[in-house]
Design an enzyme around this catalytic site. Structure first.
Site, PDB file in Angstrom:
ATOM      1  N   HIS A   1      28.298 -38.155   7.031  1.00 42.62           N
ATOM      2  CA  HIS A   1      28.387 -38.965   5.813  1.00 42.62           C
ATOM      3  C   HIS A   1      29.234 -38.296   4.739  1.00 42.62           C
ATOM      4  O   HIS A   1      29.041 -38.544   3.545  1.00 42.62           O
ATOM      5  CB  HIS A   1      26.979 -39.252   5.273  1.00 42.62           C
ATOM      6  CG  HIS A   1      26.159 -40.089   6.196  1.00 42.62           C
ATOM      7  ND1 HIS A   1      26.355 -41.454   6.349  1.00 42.62           N
ATOM      8  CD2 HIS A   1      25.169 -39.756   7.053  1.00 42.62           C
ATOM      9  CE1 HIS A   1      25.503 -41.928   7.238  1.00 42.62           C
ATOM     10  NE2 HIS A   1      24.770 -40.908   7.691  1.00 42.62           N
TER      11      HIS A   1
ATOM     12  N   LYS B   1      22.571 -17.363  -0.034  1.00 45.63           N
ATOM     13  CA  LYS B   1      22.666 -15.925   0.177  1.00 45.63           C
ATOM     14  C   LYS B   1      24.114 -15.490   0.382  1.00 45.63           C
ATOM     15  O   LYS B   1      24.556 -14.476  -0.154  1.00 45.63           O
ATOM     16  CB  LYS B   1      21.823 -15.506   1.395  1.00 45.63           C
ATOM     17  CG  LYS B   1      20.347 -15.424   1.141  1.00 45.63           C
ATOM     18  CD  LYS B   1      19.998 -14.257   0.235  1.00 45.63           C
ATOM     19  CE  LYS B   1      18.682 -14.515  -0.477  1.00 45.63           C
ATOM     20  NZ  LYS B   1      18.770 -15.512  -1.540  1.00 45.63           N
TER      21      LYS B   1
ATOM     22  N   CYS C   1       0.820  -1.203   0.000  1.00 45.46           N
ATOM     23  CA  CYS C   1       0.000   0.000   0.000  1.00 45.46           C
ATOM     24  C   CYS C   1       0.861   1.263   0.000  1.00 45.46           C
ATOM     25  O   CYS C   1       2.015   1.249   0.411  1.00 45.46           O
ATOM     26  CB  CYS C   1      -0.905   0.013   1.219  1.00 45.46           C
ATOM     27  SG  CYS C   1      -1.942  -1.454   1.387  1.00 45.46           S
TER      28      CYS C   1
ATOM     29  N   TRP D   1      -3.753  -2.601  -1.814  1.00 42.81           N
ATOM     30  CA  TRP D   1      -3.901  -3.984  -2.260  1.00 42.81           C
ATOM     31  C   TRP D   1      -5.100  -4.575  -1.517  1.00 42.81           C
ATOM     32  O   TRP D   1      -5.204  -4.448  -0.303  1.00 42.81           O
ATOM     33  CB  TRP D   1      -2.675  -4.821  -1.891  1.00 42.81           C
ATOM     34  CG  TRP D   1      -1.623  -4.929  -2.930  1.00 42.81           C
ATOM     35  CD1 TRP D   1      -0.359  -4.418  -2.857  1.00 42.81           C
ATOM     36  CD2 TRP D   1      -1.706  -5.616  -4.179  1.00 42.81           C
ATOM     37  NE1 TRP D   1       0.338  -4.729  -3.986  1.00 42.81           N
ATOM     38  CE2 TRP D   1      -0.455  -5.466  -4.820  1.00 42.81           C
ATOM     39  CE3 TRP D   1      -2.720  -6.326  -4.834  1.00 42.81           C
ATOM     40  CZ2 TRP D   1      -0.188  -6.008  -6.072  1.00 42.81           C
ATOM     41  CZ3 TRP D   1      -2.450  -6.868  -6.077  1.00 42.81           C
ATOM     42  CH2 TRP D   1      -1.204  -6.710  -6.680  1.00 42.81           C
TER      43      TRP D   1
ATOM     44  N   LYS E   1      18.502 -10.201 -11.800  1.00 46.28           N
ATOM     45  CA  LYS E   1      17.308 -10.352 -10.975  1.00 46.28           C
ATOM     46  C   LYS E   1      16.361 -11.390 -11.550  1.00 46.28           C
ATOM     47  O   LYS E   1      15.816 -12.220 -10.825  1.00 46.28           O
ATOM     48  CB  LYS E   1      16.592  -9.008 -10.849  1.00 46.28           C
ATOM     49  CG  LYS E   1      15.394  -9.041  -9.906  1.00 46.28           C
ATOM     50  CD  LYS E   1      15.836  -9.357  -8.489  1.00 46.28           C
ATOM     51  CE  LYS E   1      14.674  -9.545  -7.551  1.00 46.28           C
ATOM     52  NZ  LYS E   1      15.098 -10.063  -6.246  1.00 46.28           N
TER      53      LYS E   1
ATOM     54  N   ASN F   1      -1.087   1.270   6.140  1.00 47.90           N
ATOM     55  CA  ASN F   1      -0.301   0.275   5.419  1.00 47.90           C
ATOM     56  C   ASN F   1       0.172  -0.746   6.437  1.00 47.90           C
ATOM     57  O   ASN F   1       0.734  -0.389   7.460  1.00 47.90           O
ATOM     58  CB  ASN F   1       0.910   0.941   4.741  1.00 47.90           C
ATOM     59  CG  ASN F   1       1.808  -0.054   4.042  1.00 47.90           C
ATOM     60  OD1 ASN F   1       1.409  -1.172   3.750  1.00 47.90           O
ATOM     61  ND2 ASN F   1       3.029   0.363   3.733  1.00 47.90           N
ATOM     62  N   GLY F   2      -0.082  -2.057   6.194  1.00 47.87           N
ATOM     63  CA  GLY F   2       0.366  -3.096   7.117  1.00 47.87           C
ATOM     64  C   GLY F   2      -0.787  -3.937   7.612  1.00 47.87           C
ATOM     65  O   GLY F   2      -1.791  -4.124   6.922  1.00 47.87           O
TER      66      GLY F   2
ATOM     67  N   ARG G   1       4.213  -0.021  -6.391  1.00 51.36           N
ATOM     68  CA  ARG G   1       3.978  -0.934  -5.272  1.00 51.36           C
ATOM     69  C   ARG G   1       2.857  -1.917  -5.569  1.00 51.36           C
ATOM     70  O   ARG G   1       2.742  -2.937  -4.895  1.00 51.36           O
ATOM     71  CB  ARG G   1       3.606  -0.129  -4.013  1.00 51.36           C
ATOM     72  CG  ARG G   1       4.750   0.685  -3.460  1.00 51.36           C
ATOM     73  CD  ARG G   1       4.264   1.721  -2.459  1.00 51.36           C
ATOM     74  NE  ARG G   1       5.407   2.293  -1.748  1.00 51.36           N
ATOM     75  CZ  ARG G   1       5.722   2.020  -0.499  1.00 51.36           C
ATOM     76  NH1 ARG G   1       4.978   1.202   0.196  1.00 51.36           N
ATOM     77  NH2 ARG G   1       6.782   2.565   0.074  1.00 51.36           N
TER      78      ARG G   1
ATOM     79  N   GLU H   1      25.948 -15.685  -2.919  1.00 53.36           N
ATOM     80  CA  GLU H   1      25.507 -14.699  -3.911  1.00 53.36           C
ATOM     81  C   GLU H   1      26.135 -13.333  -3.703  1.00 53.36           C
ATOM     82  O   GLU H   1      26.538 -12.680  -4.677  1.00 53.36           O
ATOM     83  CB  GLU H   1      23.982 -14.551  -3.848  1.00 53.36           C
ATOM     84  CG  GLU H   1      23.209 -15.690  -4.472  1.00 53.36           C
ATOM     85  CD  GLU H   1      21.706 -15.473  -4.349  1.00 53.36           C
ATOM     86  OE1 GLU H   1      21.015 -15.682  -5.361  1.00 53.36           O
ATOM     87  OE2 GLU H   1      21.234 -15.086  -3.261  1.00 53.36           O
TER      88      GLU H   1
ATOM     89  N   GLU I   1      19.286 -22.148   1.751  1.00 53.74           N
ATOM     90  CA  GLU I   1      19.042 -20.748   1.403  1.00 53.74           C
ATOM     91  C   GLU I   1      20.077 -19.833   2.059  1.00 53.74           C
ATOM     92  O   GLU I   1      20.564 -18.882   1.431  1.00 53.74           O
ATOM     93  CB  GLU I   1      17.630 -20.345   1.825  1.00 53.74           C
ATOM     94  CG  GLU I   1      17.329 -18.859   1.798  1.00 53.74           C
ATOM     95  CD  GLU I   1      17.400 -18.245   0.410  1.00 53.74           C
ATOM     96  OE1 GLU I   1      17.276 -17.004   0.310  1.00 53.74           O
ATOM     97  OE2 GLU I   1      17.604 -18.973  -0.595  1.00 53.74           O
TER      98      GLU I   1
END
Length: 607
Positions: free
Chosen positions: A502, A483, A2, A74, A602, A98-99, A27, A486, A479
């Protein structure tokens, strides 16, 4: 996400408010509205759909007044209707938000018991009622807002105006960004500097928990303890920018900090707190007939799929296969009737994933997509679009898109379990309760940023870093390693903790940091046992756990990161925050290009 714009002007503000909303269109939104204060009255225009509809409405019914607030929304909690669009008016109060207000249901019940009625399905209207009630009881506007803010749990940015005081605008933030603009005889409020760029370049960013009393002549900012504070006024330089980093050093850092809000907004699309259930968008497919699932994605999104496999199989008892998209078609997978194909992508344009989607559709599968860009190719081609509401993600290394995808996956797993008849209403209520706790828990995780930054030099000196986790924390270990690779260019690997002995344990010596993701719970002892095996061989352990886990196993580590105690279902969303922050601060310490790391793009639109 929002958007908010507020203007205390020395001339009519409606056109400038509309221009500010246009600058926030990036947004995403599906309704918008403007309210001005004129001759002691509120005057409001709202419209469903794009801003052109609101502009048409304003052309037909112009708004007068030198002060006002505006909003793009939204449709999350409550459909995309004019009644649910902001601004919301209750008595002498008009408010934009917003939120998410996580505890809106008990607050709403309290207000209804007090004889108050609601005109929308939003949690926002609850805040307007609370402030209005305080004013009706005799409180001044500033005192009314100060009394209500401590009662609100969640992540939010608020803009509030008052019928009787057209020279007053109050803003407040907790977990959601909010910016004050300083003009000549005018002052402003906005979601970011971009919205205010045509109005002023002199801005101040409210910090966590701040609230501000704004008039045309002055701005007074208070911290969360209601103590007056000064926030630096800076030059935004936003006029030529498509996006704004705010007071963050990098887009990645900003996007990490946006997660409580965008995850909250995403969850609001799928949770029905009043009914205490999970709902998916309208769809033609019957999930009760699904017998198998194939999840296909690339990179970070594939780890969402792996976590989703744990959730779906545990909750819905439906077998799941997870493939990286670049391999899916080439292994000639067995695709059978009553199989659901799920693709996960931030951009909705990832070439390998799009090709896999088309392969599944050609085989006759019903398909679903967890996608952040609703106009993308994948979003148009799937049978069931499951949108995330992360907003544009500028940093190449995905952060907020990852956690929003996890939020949608949790909702999908729950809905599928109910459709299969293996989830009771009571169990669904528990899941909804736990999911509504995510934004606040993520905000708590962000509060450890400084200590994570302090430990970054210890990790930055390493050539190799290992991550360990069990169950859903295993994909989170993958992940975390991704990160770090990257953006810091340090070799890192993630492993299921039971697999250490192992083979990978051969890599351990006193120069290898070991990041252990281990919330207390049924898998904790097993994970810690594997951690001790590595420590016996010299591993430099960083333990990420809650207070109980750190008390039990935090000795002989080089650092600990304490997370809030959360249910295992939501732990991956909360524990994503520290692994993102650790990678970020290591990269900053090393001086790499955090937002645009070498060799990466991206959106990968070629195979």
């Amino acid at each position: 996400m929002c958007g908010i714009v507020g203007i205390l002007g020395d001339s009519p503000v409606a056109d400038r408010l509309l221009d500010g909303l246009k600058r926030l269109e990036y947004r995403g939104y599906d309704s918008a509205g403007i309210c001005t204060v004129h001759d002691g009255m509120f005057d409001r225009r709202r419209a469903q759909g794009k801003l052109v509809n609101l502009a048409r409405r304003l052309a037909e019914e112009p708004l007068h007044g030198d002060s006002g607030i505006a909003h793009t929304r939204w449709a999350t909690h409550g459909a995309a209707t004019e009644d649910n669009a902001h601004p919301h008016i209750v008595g002498d109060v008009v408010l934009v938000h917003n939120g998410i207000i996580e505890n809106f249901k008990p607050l709403r019940d309290e207000l209804i018991a007090d004889g108050r009625s609601f005109l929308s399905q939003t949690d926002t209207e609850v805040v307007a009622h609370l402030i209005s009630r305080e004013i009706e009881r005799g409180a001044a506007p500033e005192a009314a807002v100060a009394a209500v803010l401590p009662r609100l749990h969640g992540a939010f940015a608020l803009g509030v105006m008052f019928r009787s005081e057209p020279d007053l605008l109050i803003g407040a933030r907790l977990g959601a960004p909010l910016t004050i603009g300083y003009g000549e005889g005018e002052n402003y409020l906005g979601s970011d500097a971009l919205a205010l760029a045509p109005l002023t370049q002199r801005i101040a960013y409210l910090e966590e928990g701040d609230w501000a009393v704004i008039t045309r002549a002055r701005v007074q900012i208070y911290d969360q303890n209601n103590q007056p504070v000064a926030r630096p006024i800076v030059n935004s330089g936003a006029s030529g920018q498509l996006m704004d980093k705010g007071n963050h050093r990098h887009f990645m850092q900003k996007e990490i900090y946006e997660q409580p809000v965008v995850v909250a907004q995403t969850l609001r699309s799928y949770l029905r707190p009043l009914e205490e259930r999970v709902a998916l968008p309208d769809m033609e497919c019957d999930l009760s007939s699904v017998e198998r699932i194939a999840i296909v994605a690339c990179g970070t999104a594939s780890y969402v799929g792996m976590i989703g496999k744990y959730w779906i199989e545990q909750l819905a008892r439906v077998p799941v296969e997870v493939d990286v998209a670049s391999e899916f078609r080439y292994r000639d997978p067995v695709l059978t009737p009553n199989m659901l194909g799920i693709v996960i992508s931030q951009s909705g344009e990832t070439a390998d994933t799009l090709a896999a989607l088309r392969h599944m559709r050609a085989a006759g599968l019903v398909t679903a997509g967890i996608i952040n860009v609703p106009t993308s190719s994948m979003a148009r081609e799937v049978d069931l679009l499951l949108p995330t509401h992360a907003g544009p993600e500028i940093g190449v290394a995905s952060t907020k898109a990852f956690t929003c995808q996890l939020a949608v996956m949790a909702a999908l797993a729950t809905n599928l379990a109910r459709a299969k008849g293996v989830l009771s209403a009571e169990q669904e209520r528990d899941i909804v309760h736990h999911l509504t706790q995510v934004p606040e828990a993520m905000s708590h995780a962000l509060s450890h940023d400084a200590e994570i930054e302090a430990m970054a030099p210890k990790i930055a000196a390493a050539r190799d870093v290992l991550y360990l986790g069990r169950g859903p924390d295993y994909p989170l270990a993958l992940e975390g390693a991704l990160k770090l690779k990257e953006i810091s260019y340090i070799h890192a690997e993630g492993y299921a903790s039971g697999e250490m002995k192992h083979g990978p344990i051969a890599l351990i010596d006193d120069s290898v940091p070991l990041i252990v993701i281990a919330p207390s719970g049924p898998l904790f002892d097993k994970t810690v046992s594997n951690m001790h095996e590595a420590q016996a061989r010299g591993a430099q352990v960083v333990l990420i756990s809650d207070a109980a886990g750190i008390a039990q196993a935090g000795e002989n580590t080089i650092a600990t990161i304490q997370m809030p105690k959360v249910h295992p279902l939501i732990a991956p969303l909360v524990y994503a925050v520290p692994i993102q922050l650790l990678a970020y601060h290591v990269a900053v310490f090393k001086g790499t290009d955090v937002d645009q790391p070498r060799n990466l793009a991206k959106s990968v639109t070629v195979e």
